[in-house]
Design a protein around this motif. Structure first.
Motif, PDB file in Angstrom:
ATOM      1  N   THR A 266      40.993  34.468  41.550  1.00  0.00           N
ATOM      2  CA  THR A 266      41.928  35.303  42.306  1.00  0.00           C
ATOM      3  C   THR A 266      41.641  36.770  42.043  1.00  0.00           C
ATOM      4  N   PHE A 340      45.963  37.596  45.347  1.00  0.00           N
ATOM      5  CA  PHE A 340      47.249  37.178  44.762  1.00  0.00           C
ATOM      6  C   PHE A 340      48.437  38.001  45.269  1.00  0.00           C
ATOM      7  N   ALA A 345      49.118  31.895  45.928  1.00  0.00           N
ATOM      8  CA  ALA A 345      47.890  31.794  45.133  1.00  0.00           C
ATOM      9  C   ALA A 345      48.196  31.426  43.691  1.00  0.00           C
ATOM     10  N   ASN A 346      49.254  31.993  43.136  1.00  0.00           N
ATOM     11  CA  ASN A 346      49.558  31.722  41.732  1.00  0.00           C
ATOM     12  C   ASN A 346      50.339  30.429  41.516  1.00  0.00           C
ATOM     13  N   THR A 349      47.233  28.734  39.795  1.00  0.00           N
ATOM     14  CA  THR A 349      46.554  29.232  38.599  1.00  0.00           C
ATOM     15  C   THR A 349      47.067  28.592  37.325  1.00  0.00           C
TER      16      THR A 349
END
Length: 373
Positions: A266, A340, A345-346, A349
């Motif tokens: 990212t 991000f 997106a997170n 992670t």
């Protein structure tokens, strides 16, 4: 750092080293004792001499100062649990978007008895709050910022804030007063306290004033010219010599496998800043970068029958999100990239923490991709 030392860069004109951070005042925040294991001036919170010095500035007994606290992700992970905080006061942060394993962090925020967010935009985190307090933004208040070089710069108010909007400092002061404590009301008072608290520390601000801004720390006396180049004569070690640190490669906490065969990394795009809470409200920036995307190599795209502009679902062991496919030879064929700045997106992670810095492993985790019909 080892390479910089081996090449003789520190202390040499026109060279050196530096860590490029993502925040304008990230340097200054750390020097104030922002981290849970530090005191002002880059003093360690478990150092008896440092505790005694700062306690004297604050007029308290050293034993009343806490020990090292949790790192950022460990704090978020503990919210609402039996051993964790039951209430949280958040200033200008958006962990719903920015934290690793963000869906889990969102559930932890929802489990709190009280969540108060102080911000000047209604971020995704603020939407979860029991109370949202508006606060001034950077052009509406005075204060200092410290850049990557250690230069302390006075920032002057440009415009008046809307009626009824308080600064972060005024909100903290009012909270302290209601809890029976005194608290400085003006940014200059806080800066003068920082000067006293940092005196004699690594990041010594004691010789810098609002009238003498623009100087580099350490600046230990009002007559000192500041230190634009550190390490000319010695390093900050007992014998003045630098230390090489042995480095051993350690694999990522999560490797690609048959179920999740591709790596995700990212990062940022030019048009947006951090969690995008501000920049996603600005039309020209949204026009420049309107939506989350997945960047992948042509070979990987062909293997998965994904074309440019297709909607792609990206899944990890922690969650899933979607983005528009962008095909690029600038990325490895075993890796995809997502920015991000949008929520999603997170979710993917990995919160695995570095053993020293306690930073999460934002930059690599295992995912799988599939085209959304």
């Amino acid at each position: 750092m080892n390479l910089a030392l081996a090449l003789g860069l520190p202390g040499t004109p026109g060279s050196g080293y530096g860590c490029v951070t993502g925040q304008g005042n990230g340097q200054g925040g750390r020097e104030h004792g922002q981290k849970a294991d530090q005191l002002p001036g880059y003093r360690k919170i478990d150092d008896p001499a440092a505790r005694a010095h700062v306690a004297a500035v604050w007029g308290v007994e050293p034993g009343t100062l806490p020990g090292p606290g949790r790192s950022a992700y460990e704090l978020l992970d503990a919210l609402g649990t039996a051993e964790g905080p039951k209430a949280l006061l958040v200033f200008g942060s958006n962990p719903v978007v920015s934290a690793p394993r963000s869906a889990h962090v969102t559930e932890r925020l929802k489990s709190l008895d009280l969540l108060v967010v102080v911000d000047f935009v209604l971020s995704e985190t603020a939407r979860l709050a029991d109370v949202v307090l508006p606060s001034t933004q950077w052009a509406e208040e005075n204060g200092t910022m410290t850049n990557l070089e250690g230069r302390v710069q006075l920032r002057r108010k440009a415009v008046e804030p809307p009626e009824g909007v308080r600064s972060d400092l005024e909100i903290i002061q009012e909270l302290a007063l209601r809890m029976g404590h005194t608290w400085p009301a003006e940014p200059r008072e806080v800066f003068d306290e920082l000067r006293r608290a940092s005196q004699g520390g690594t990041a010594d601000y004691s010789g810098i004033t609002y009238e003498r801004d623009g100087l580099f720390w350490p600046c230990p006396t009002p007559e000192h010219p500041g230190t634009p180049r550190m390490f000319l004569d010695r390093f900050h070690t007992p014998d003045g010599l630098a230390r090489f640190v042995p480095v051993t490669h350690r694999a990522a906490a999560e490797e690609a496998d048959a179920d999740f065969p591709v790596y995700l990394t990212t990062g940022r795009v030019l048009a947006h800043y951090q969690s995008g809470a501000q920049t996603r409200r600005i039309a020209p920036l949204v026009e420049a970068s309107p939506e989350p995307f997945v960047e992948l190599h042509p070979d990987l795209a062909e293997h998965l029958s994904i074309g440019a502009g297709d909607l792609v679902r990206v899944s990890s062991r922690r969650g899933a999100t979607e983005g528009v496919a962008r095909i690029s030879e600038a990325i490895r064929s075993d890796t995809v990239f997502m920015p991000f700045h949008w929520e999603g997106a997170n979710r993917l992670t990995n919160p695995a923490l570095d053993p020293t810095s306690r930073m999460p492993e934002f930059k690599v985790c295992a995912v799988r991709l599939e085209k959304v019909a």
